[in-house]
Scaffold this motif. Structure first.
Motif, short mmCIF file in Angstrom:
data_model
loop_
_atom_site.label_atom_id
_atom_site.label_comp_id
_atom_site.label_asym_id
_atom_site.label_seq_id
_atom_site.Cartn_x
_atom_site.Cartn_y
_atom_site.Cartn_z
N CYS A 26 8.78 15.07 -2.80
CA CYS A 26 9.37 14.10 -1.89
C CYS A 26 10.72 13.70 -2.46
N ALA A 27 11.75 13.68 -1.62
CA ALA A 27 13.12 13.45 -2.10
C ALA A 27 13.57 12.01 -1.94
N ILE A 28 12.69 11.14 -1.44
CA ILE A 28 13.08 9.74 -1.24
C ILE A 28 13.36 9.09 -2.60
N VAL A 49 7.66 3.84 1.78
CA VAL A 49 6.40 4.46 2.23
C VAL A 49 6.45 4.68 3.75
N ARG A 50 6.97 3.68 4.47
CA ARG A 50 7.16 3.83 5.92
C ARG A 50 8.03 5.03 6.24
N ARG A 51 9.13 5.14 5.46
CA ARG A 51 10.08 6.22 5.69
C ARG A 51 9.40 7.58 5.46
N THR A 85 7.46 12.69 7.39
CA THR A 85 6.49 13.78 7.23
C THR A 85 5.41 13.77 8.31
N GLY A 86 5.25 12.65 8.97
CA GLY A 86 4.15 12.52 9.93
C GLY A 86 2.80 12.36 9.23
N ASP A 87 2.83 12.23 7.90
CA ASP A 87 1.59 12.11 7.13
C ASP A 87 1.15 10.64 7.08
N LEU A 96 0.83 -1.21 0.00
CA LEU A 96 0.00 0.00 0.00
C LEU A 96 0.87 1.27 0.00
N GLY A 97 0.45 2.25 -0.79
CA GLY A 97 1.07 3.58 -0.70
C GLY A 97 2.15 3.86 -1.73
N LEU A 98 2.51 2.86 -2.54
CA LEU A 98 3.57 3.09 -3.52
C LEU A 98 3.14 4.10 -4.59
#
Ligand code: ADP
Ligand code: MG
Length: 312
Positions: A174-176, A240-242, A247-249, A160-162
């Motif tokens: 986002c810089a990840i 996604v975890r990172r 961000t706390g989002d 989820l979240g990719l």
């Protein structure tokens, strides 16, 4: 337009049919298809508009893939086996290099799933792509949205979240460094085999295109039930975890779209059957009689913003 409309259609979108049930394909007034007696024809349409659903500079090969993939994903969510597609293309200009790559991405994916492109329309205007997909499903195996019952488990395939992370990366927000996230955004894979394997097993199913909260919400509304999700159980991949930690989002994985995984519900007595059918998935919550969607994290109830639930 340099290249005539009919030559364009012939060159880029006319291929010999591969299916025995395609009698007549691109080039006549209509396609002619052979129906099946004991199955249901599942039909779905999606439009992708430049600037709304994709960035204007998206690689055309990936765009061709994506506009078919999102439609095949709807067939997957219904438990249907893809058979045919039509393609309505509105183009600002004839750019042959673009068309060649777009057609490649589209037709490669079609071929992988044994789908014939049987017709469409080609017009001049702002870039917009409409695909209609058709597939077959046994009458008793269609995965509708309205079958979830209190006591069922909630599952999803994949991670989820990719897609949401990919969009943030593509927009420079986002810089990840996460190539898998951009790949998911631009080149999603329809979960056809999972959808077929869930036929007659899942009580309800939907594909995650607008975000898990919104899409599971459609199952809850259609079924007249509610659900509680366990945040810690969500299959969030490392980048996604990172992102969530940095961000706390925490709501991003629940509200962002473009994952194209399947979310489904399952009666407890069928849970053992998942492994037997080779369906790789994660249990993320359960269905309850009390309506609404509740999300628990460390025993605390989380509130999603209104944005997570609506398209408009
Ligand atoms: P009509 O005037 O009868 O609508 P068109 O000129 O729009 O026919 O299209 C000619 C043929 O090419 C039809 O068989 C139509 O289905 C097909 N076609 C048009 N555009 C596309 C496209 N982008 N992809 C696949 N088939 C197409
Ligand atoms: Mg036409």
């Amino acid at each position: 337009m340099s290249l005539g409309e009919f030559e364009l259609i012939r060159r880029y979108f006319t291929r010999p049919p591969r299916r025995a049930d395609t009698l007549l394909t691109v080039g006549d007034d209509c396609a002619l298809l052979v129906p099946r007696a004991d199955e249901r024809l599942a039909v779905s349409t999606d439009t992708l508009v430049a600037g709304v659903h994709f960035l204007a500079d998206t690689d055309p090969r990936r765009l061709g893939h994506k506009c078919l993939a999102v439609n095949l994903s709807d067939l997957a969510a219904m438990g249907a086996d893809p058979a045919w597609v039509t393609l309505a293309l509105t183009l600002p200009r004839v750019d042959e290099a673009w068309l060649e790559r777009f057609a490649e991405g589209f037709l490669d994916l079609a071929q992988r799933y044994g789908v014939d492109l049987i017709g469409g329309d080609t017009t001049h205007g702002p870039l917009s792509i409409t695909v209609q997909a058709m597939g077959w499903v046994s009458a008793d195996k269609a995965l509708r949205r309205d079958g979830a019952r209190a006591g069922d488990a909630v599952y999803m395939t994949g991670e989820l979240g990719l897609g949401g992370l990919g969009l943030r990366i593509a927009l420079g927000k986002c810089a990840i460094d996460a190539p898998a996230a951009v790949e998911r955004l631009e080149k999603p894979e329809p979960r056809i085999s999972a959808g077929l394997a869930l036929g007659g097993l899942a009580s309800a199913c939907i594909d995650i295109s607008d975000g898990l909260a919104a899409d599971l919400g459609h199952i809850l509304t259609a079924s007249g039930v509610g659900a509680t999700l366990d945040y810690a159980a969500l299959p969030l991949p490392e980048p996604v975890r990172r992102h969530v930690e940095e961000t706390g989002d925490w709501s991003m994985p629940l509200t962002a779209g473009d994952d194209y995984e399947l979310c489904f519900t399952l009666a407890p007595e069928h849970e053992a059957e998942l492994a037997a059918r080779g369906i790789s998935c994660t249990r993320i919550g359960h269905i309850e009689a009390e309506r609404g969607l509740r999300i628990l994290r460390d025993g605390q109830r989380l509130e999603l913003g209104a944005g997570g639930y609506r398209h408009f």
